[in-house]
Design an enzyme around this catalytic site. Structure first.
Site, mmCIF file in Angstrom:
data_model
loop_
_atom_site.group_PDB
_atom_site.id
_atom_site.type_symbol
_atom_site.label_atom_id
_atom_site.label_comp_id
_atom_site.label_asym_id
_atom_site.label_seq_id
_atom_site.Cartn_x
_atom_site.Cartn_y
_atom_site.Cartn_z
ATOM 1 N N THR A 46 79.710 28.693 -44.775
ATOM 2 C CA THR A 46 80.183 28.770 -43.399
ATOM 3 C C THR A 46 80.531 27.370 -42.922
ATOM 4 O OG1 THR A 46 79.656 29.422 -41.129
ATOM 5 C CG2 THR A 46 77.807 28.756 -42.501
ATOM 6 N N GLU A 47 81.646 27.258 -42.205
ATOM 7 C CA GLU A 47 82.189 25.938 -41.895
ATOM 8 C C GLU A 47 81.313 25.125 -40.963
ATOM 9 O OE1 GLU A 47 85.650 26.836 -38.694
ATOM 10 O OE2 GLU A 47 85.665 28.017 -40.525
#
Length: 210
Positions: A46-47
């Site tokens: 996840t960024e």
């Protein structure tokens, strides 16, 4: 019948190769996490700075400090790690992700992607990390409805909305069908409650069958 978002997420999850490093975009793509088989060894990125993210958190599992990029509470799997936002984007841009799954407003049969702005004067642009993912992931899957709220096709000959990336999408998963896209045009891989002939009537694109 056309698939609902959970059913479509299961189809996407089925097609992600085992042991892949994968980013799931905000919105419908986050549902894919609920359908990944633990034995497949797929690692979710996840960024906002996490590797080995698990499915959505419920009840006592909810930790307000543990969320995905869409601010949805998530769980962590054994071996999960955390890192700076900048390091996360370096992973995205550096070609370290095997697959990303993004939403879209439009995808062209050549694989062009428009998913950050509807073009409406009052719309709020929301590019996020989509441009980085579109050019950085080895494969870009799009998960979207085939038609918008006005019943206009979202798989198009050429995008008319502001572009996120050129020739970056390899596969499009919709509630009515799955398509491969790219230099070869659009190839129908699978349909749900509709025939290829009916798709040809409703879409303004050339379709071949794979």
């Amino acid at each position: 019948m056309a698939l609902n978002p959970d059913e479509l997420a299961a189809v996407v999850a089925r097609d992600i190769p085992a042991h892949s490093y994968v980013n799931l975009g905000i919105g419908q793509p986050t549902k894919v996490a609920e359908h990944l088989a633990p034995e497949a060894g797929i690692v979710l990125h996840t960024e906002n700075g996490m590797l080995n993210m698990g499915p959505a958190a419920v009840g006592d599992e909810v930790d307000p400090d543990l969320t995905n990029a869409g601010k949805v509470p998530v769980t962590e799997l054994p071996g999960a790690s955390y890192f700076h936002h900048a390091d996360s984007f370096m992973m995205m841009r550096g070609g370290h992700l095997d697959v990303c799954v993004l939403g879209a407003f439009q995808v062209s049969t050549a694989g062009d992607l428009a998913n950050w702005h509807t073009g409406a004067p009052d719309a709020i642009p929301a590019v996020g990390g989509a441009m980085d993912l579109a050019i950085g992931a080895r494969q870009v899957f799009v998960m979207m409805t085939l038609f918008d709220k006005g019943n206009r096709p979202k798989l198009v000959p050429e995008c008319t909305l502001p572009l996120t990336g050129l020739a970056c999408v390899s596969r499009v998963y919709t509630d009515h069908a799955v398509f491969d896209v790219g230099p070869h045009g659009a190839v129908v891989r699978e349909t749900f409650g509709i025939t290829v002939a009916e798709l040809r009537e409703r879409l303004d694109v050339a379709l071949s069958e794979g």
